[in-house]
Scaffold this active site. Structure first.
Site, mmCIF file in Angstrom:
data_model
loop_
_atom_site.group_PDB
_atom_site.id
_atom_site.type_symbol
_atom_site.label_atom_id
_atom_site.label_comp_id
_atom_site.label_asym_id
_atom_site.label_seq_id
_atom_site.Cartn_x
_atom_site.Cartn_y
_atom_site.Cartn_z
ATOM 1 N N SER A 11 -10.144 35.655 -8.046
ATOM 2 C CA SER A 11 -11.177 36.124 -7.117
ATOM 3 C C SER A 11 -11.434 37.605 -7.328
ATOM 4 O O SER A 11 -10.542 38.432 -7.119
ATOM 5 C CB SER A 11 -10.741 35.887 -5.670
ATOM 6 O OG SER A 11 -11.628 36.573 -4.805
ATOM 7 N N HIS A 35 -13.988 33.372 -9.452
ATOM 8 C CA HIS A 35 -14.333 33.094 -8.056
ATOM 9 C C HIS A 35 -15.040 34.309 -7.456
ATOM 10 O O HIS A 35 -14.510 35.426 -7.480
ATOM 11 C CB HIS A 35 -13.046 32.787 -7.286
ATOM 12 C CG HIS A 35 -13.240 32.347 -5.885
ATOM 13 N ND1 HIS A 35 -13.565 31.050 -5.531
ATOM 14 C CD2 HIS A 35 -13.142 33.025 -4.711
ATOM 15 C CE1 HIS A 35 -13.648 30.952 -4.222
ATOM 16 N NE2 HIS A 35 -13.404 32.142 -3.684
ATOM 17 N N ASP A 37 -16.740 35.832 -4.122
ATOM 18 C CA ASP A 37 -16.827 35.697 -2.666
ATOM 19 C C ASP A 37 -18.036 36.448 -2.125
ATOM 20 O O ASP A 37 -18.080 37.678 -2.136
ATOM 21 C CB ASP A 37 -15.557 36.255 -2.020
ATOM 22 C CG ASP A 37 -14.353 35.368 -2.271
ATOM 23 O OD1 ASP A 37 -14.407 34.183 -1.913
ATOM 24 O OD2 ASP A 37 -13.361 35.871 -2.836
ATOM 25 N N MET A 39 -20.071 37.387 1.119
ATOM 26 C CA MET A 39 -19.906 37.469 2.582
ATOM 27 C C MET A 39 -21.051 38.273 3.174
ATOM 28 O O MET A 39 -21.469 39.278 2.594
ATOM 29 C CB MET A 39 -18.587 38.150 2.940
ATOM 30 C CG MET A 39 -17.360 37.528 2.279
ATOM 31 S SD MET A 39 -15.851 38.249 2.942
ATOM 32 C CE MET A 39 -14.641 37.651 1.760
ATOM 33 N N HIS A 68 -18.388 31.306 -3.801
ATOM 34 C CA HIS A 68 -17.930 30.890 -2.476
ATOM 35 C C HIS A 68 -18.750 31.634 -1.436
ATOM 36 O O HIS A 68 -18.544 32.832 -1.220
ATOM 37 C CB HIS A 68 -16.430 31.224 -2.352
ATOM 38 C CG HIS A 68 -15.827 30.908 -1.030
ATOM 39 N ND1 HIS A 68 -14.585 31.375 -0.658
ATOM 40 C CD2 HIS A 68 -16.282 30.154 0.017
ATOM 41 C CE1 HIS A 68 -14.305 30.939 0.562
ATOM 42 N NE2 HIS A 68 -15.318 30.209 0.999
ATOM 43 N N MET A 70 -19.656 32.639 2.027
ATOM 44 C CA MET A 70 -19.239 32.753 3.425
ATOM 45 C C MET A 70 -20.387 33.418 4.171
ATOM 46 O O MET A 70 -20.341 34.592 4.547
ATOM 47 C CB MET A 70 -17.942 33.574 3.510
ATOM 48 C CG MET A 70 -16.723 32.770 3.069
ATOM 49 S SD MET A 70 -15.340 33.809 2.585
ATOM 50 C CE MET A 70 -15.799 34.119 0.894
ATOM 51 N N MET A 139 -9.610 26.229 2.960
ATOM 52 C CA MET A 139 -9.135 27.602 3.164
ATOM 53 C C MET A 139 -7.676 27.553 3.623
ATOM 54 O O MET A 139 -7.354 26.862 4.598
ATOM 55 C CB MET A 139 -9.967 28.327 4.229
ATOM 56 C CG MET A 139 -11.421 28.612 3.859
ATOM 57 S SD MET A 139 -11.667 29.599 2.357
ATOM 58 C CE MET A 139 -10.734 31.094 2.743
ATOM 59 N N ASP A 177 -7.785 28.270 -1.299
ATOM 60 C CA ASP A 177 -8.215 29.668 -1.360
ATOM 61 C C ASP A 177 -7.572 30.446 -0.226
ATOM 62 O O ASP A 177 -7.814 30.142 0.943
ATOM 63 C CB ASP A 177 -9.751 29.705 -1.254
ATOM 64 C CG ASP A 177 -10.323 31.108 -1.386
ATOM 65 O OD1 ASP A 177 -9.567 32.052 -1.650
ATOM 66 O OD2 ASP A 177 -11.554 31.239 -1.224
#
Ligand code: DX5
Ligand code: ZN
Length: 221
Positions: A11, A35, A37, A39, A68, A70, A139, A177
């Site tokens: 990540s 990965h 992330d 957000m 991913h 979020m 998660m 994760d």
């Protein structure tokens, strides 16, 4: 017969955001997926990167991207990541009313489709939807920040998903994760995970490529 191969996904949340291309290159040849992330400061309190950064980084490395999301309103934003060349785009079950429709949209836009289940969400209502997805992400922390402590109680969800994948002979990657490291990956693998995201354990290590090799050995055992 050889054991089915696992996926290790570093990540970049734990990497130096001023040197993301270098962070990708540091794991080329070892990482299966990178990965990413995303957000939005609404679905989770934290704010990271969005589509322009992913588009630029996509040109800097051949590693498949595991995005991913979020974020709120994934219907609006998720297809853009598929169009940007992400291998897999995962959105949160808590952020949408129609996960199957969005999975179809993502597949039509050229990516795999992933569904993420946050720490406090029961996976049971989503088990029947598994045939519509390529990845199911459990998660193992509360989504939002790297560097948190792995929560072993979340592995009951991993076991439930693995049972359903096997019962249905489904081709679904089961990803974990949060807090995945040398001292937690074996428990996650035993529970049935076959894709492992790790931020701190890889980018916090002196040698990220060596950290991946170690995790792979532990997670494959
Ligand atoms: C947090 C992110 C994770 C994070 C994991 O919400 O989804 O991918 O980078 O970080 P570590 O491996 O440090 O727990
Ligand atoms: Zn993540």
């Amino acid at each position: 017969m050889d054991a089915p191969s696992i996926v290790i996904a570093p990540s970049i949340l734990a990497a130096d955001f001023a040197r993301l291309a270098d962070a990708a290159r540091a794991v080329e040849g070892e990482a299966d997926w990178l990965h990413v992330d995303v957000m939005d400061n609404h679905f989770v309190p934290n704010l990271t990167i969005g589509l322009p950064v992913v588009q630029s980084l996509r040109k800097a490395t051949p590693i498949p991207f595991d995005v991913h999301l979020m974020i709120e309103d994934p219907e609006r934003w998720a297809p853009g990541y598929a169009e940007a060349g992400a291998y897999n785009v995962t959105f949160h079950a808590e952020a949408t009313d129609d996960p199957v429709a969005l999975a179809k949209t993502l597949r039509a836009a050229g990516s795999k489709a992933g569904l993420a289940i946050d720490r406090d969400t029961d996976v049971t209502p989503y088990l029947d939807l598994l045939p519509h997805f390529d990845t199911l992400l459990v998660m193992t922390i509360k989504a939002g920040f790297g560097g948190q402590k792995f929560l072993p109680e979340t592995l009951d969800k991993v076991r439930a998903v693995r049972r359903r994948i096997e019962a249905g002979h489904l081709e679904v990657r089961l990803e974990v994760d949060g807090g995945i490291a040398a001292d937690t990956i074996e428990a996650a693998a035993e529970a049935g995970a076959d894709a492992f995201v790790a931020g701190t354990a890889i980018y916090g290590a002196a040698d990220p490529a060596e950290a991946i090799r170690k995790l792979r050995a532990l997670g494959s055992a």
